[in-house]
Scaffold this motif. Structure first.
Motif, short mmCIF file in Angstrom:
data_model
loop_
_atom_site.label_atom_id
_atom_site.label_comp_id
_atom_site.label_asym_id
_atom_site.label_seq_id
_atom_site.Cartn_x
_atom_site.Cartn_y
_atom_site.Cartn_z
N GLY A 35 0.83 -1.21 0.00
CA GLY A 35 0.00 0.00 0.00
C GLY A 35 0.85 1.24 0.00
O GLY A 35 2.01 1.23 -0.45
N SER A 36 0.29 2.33 0.55
CA SER A 36 1.02 3.58 0.61
C SER A 36 0.60 4.36 1.85
O SER A 36 -0.45 4.10 2.44
N MET A 37 1.44 5.29 2.24
CA MET A 37 1.13 6.19 3.34
C MET A 37 0.95 7.58 2.77
O MET A 37 1.88 8.13 2.16
N GLN A 38 -0.24 8.13 2.91
CA GLN A 38 -0.55 9.44 2.35
C GLN A 38 -0.92 10.40 3.47
O GLN A 38 -1.65 10.02 4.39
N GLY A 39 -0.42 11.62 3.38
CA GLY A 39 -0.79 12.58 4.41
C GLY A 39 0.12 13.78 4.47
O GLY A 39 0.79 14.13 3.50
N VAL A 40 0.15 14.41 5.65
CA VAL A 40 0.87 15.65 5.86
C VAL A 40 1.75 15.52 7.10
O VAL A 40 1.34 14.95 8.11
N VAL A 41 2.96 16.04 6.99
CA VAL A 41 3.90 16.09 8.11
C VAL A 41 4.32 17.54 8.31
O VAL A 41 4.69 18.22 7.36
N PHE A 98 -4.17 0.46 2.23
CA PHE A 98 -3.76 -0.90 1.89
C PHE A 98 -4.33 -1.32 0.54
O PHE A 98 -5.49 -1.03 0.21
N THR A 99 -3.50 -2.01 -0.25
CA THR A 99 -3.89 -2.35 -1.62
C THR A 99 -3.77 -3.83 -1.95
O THR A 99 -3.99 -4.22 -3.09
N GLU A 100 -3.45 -4.65 -0.96
CA GLU A 100 -3.24 -6.07 -1.23
C GLU A 100 -4.12 -6.96 -0.37
O GLU A 100 -4.44 -6.63 0.77
N GLY A 101 -4.48 -8.14 -0.94
CA GLY A 101 -5.20 -9.17 -0.21
C GLY A 101 -6.52 -8.72 0.37
O GLY A 101 -7.19 -7.85 -0.19
N TYR A 120 -7.10 -6.86 2.78
CA TYR A 120 -7.09 -5.48 3.26
C TYR A 120 -7.21 -4.46 2.14
O TYR A 120 -7.26 -3.26 2.41
N ASN A 121 -7.23 -4.92 0.90
CA ASN A 121 -7.30 -4.01 -0.25
C ASN A 121 -8.50 -3.08 -0.12
O ASN A 121 -9.64 -3.53 0.03
N GLY A 122 -8.24 -1.77 -0.18
CA GLY A 122 -9.31 -0.78 -0.09
C GLY A 122 -9.58 -0.28 1.31
O GLY A 122 -10.32 0.67 1.50
N SER A 123 -8.98 -0.92 2.31
CA SER A 123 -9.16 -0.48 3.70
C SER A 123 -8.04 0.49 4.09
O SER A 123 -6.96 0.48 3.51
N THR A 124 -8.32 1.32 5.09
CA THR A 124 -7.33 2.30 5.54
C THR A 124 -7.26 2.35 7.06
O THR A 124 -8.22 1.99 7.75
#
Length: 198
Positions: free
Chosen positions: A106-112, A131-134, A136-140
């Protein structure tokens, strides 16, 4: 021109008040209502643990950390920490191993945001683990908190999520796996996430 009698006037006011009360009650019942856990079929609460790495890349063809704002110039003595007030936007890959070519989950998206004017180098982070796999795909999962980068091990709260992770809460432990390299413009961080969810 005839005037309305006091009794008739009170009757009209009472009817208007009743109509308004009914309208408010109707509005409230259509906007929000109390529910039980059974109404949304919540299952037994479970604990999920993730272990992964994320890669910060600020130069080259695959930049995933972009500086969105710098602190305003000032004529006074600058903060001991030059990152204080800096805002960065992230969309960094999450991988199973520390190598960027490892399997991606997956990826981590946001602001620091640089949140400390002293040398301790602390950041405010508001990020979403996508999350993009298995299964968990589509969950955050959502993480919001203070990351003091000068500490070997840091803890940040998990405050919510979507999909499989609705009603999630928990914490994340992070450590610097590979500090920032000026030559490559990259850094690698290791994460352990612990999330309670239904």
């Amino acid at each position: 021109m005839s005037s309305m009698s006091p009794a008739k006037h009170l009757s009209v006011v009472a009817m208007l008040f009743l109509s308004l009360s009914m309208a408010v009650a109707t509005f409230q019942s259509s906007v929000g209502r109390t529910m039980s856990k059974e109404d949304i079929i919540l299952k037994t609460e479970k604990l999920t643990h993730f272990h992964f790495f994320f890669h910060v890349i600020i130069s080259g063809p695959n930049i995933d950390d972009v500086n969105a704002a710098l602190p305003p110039p000032t004529s006074t003595t600058p903060a001991a920490n030059a990152f204080f007030g800096r805002v960065d936007s992230l969309d960094t890959p999450l991988t199973i191993g520390p190598n960027i070519s490892s399997d991606r989950i997956g990826s981590m998206q946001g602001v620091v945001v640089g949140a400390s004017p002293v040398e301790e180098l602390a950041y405010f982070m508001e990020v979403i683990f996508v999350f993009t796999e298995g299964k968990y795909n589509g969950s955050t999962l959502v993480m919001v908190g203070r990351n003091q980068a000068t500490m070997k091990l840091r803890e940040l709260p998990i405050v919510g999520g979507t999909g499989i992770f609705r009603f999630a809460r928990g914490y994340a432990l992070t450590r610097t796996y590979s500090p920032f390299d000026n030559k490559t413009g990259t850094a690698i961080y290791e994460y352990d996430l612990y999330a309670l969810h239904y």
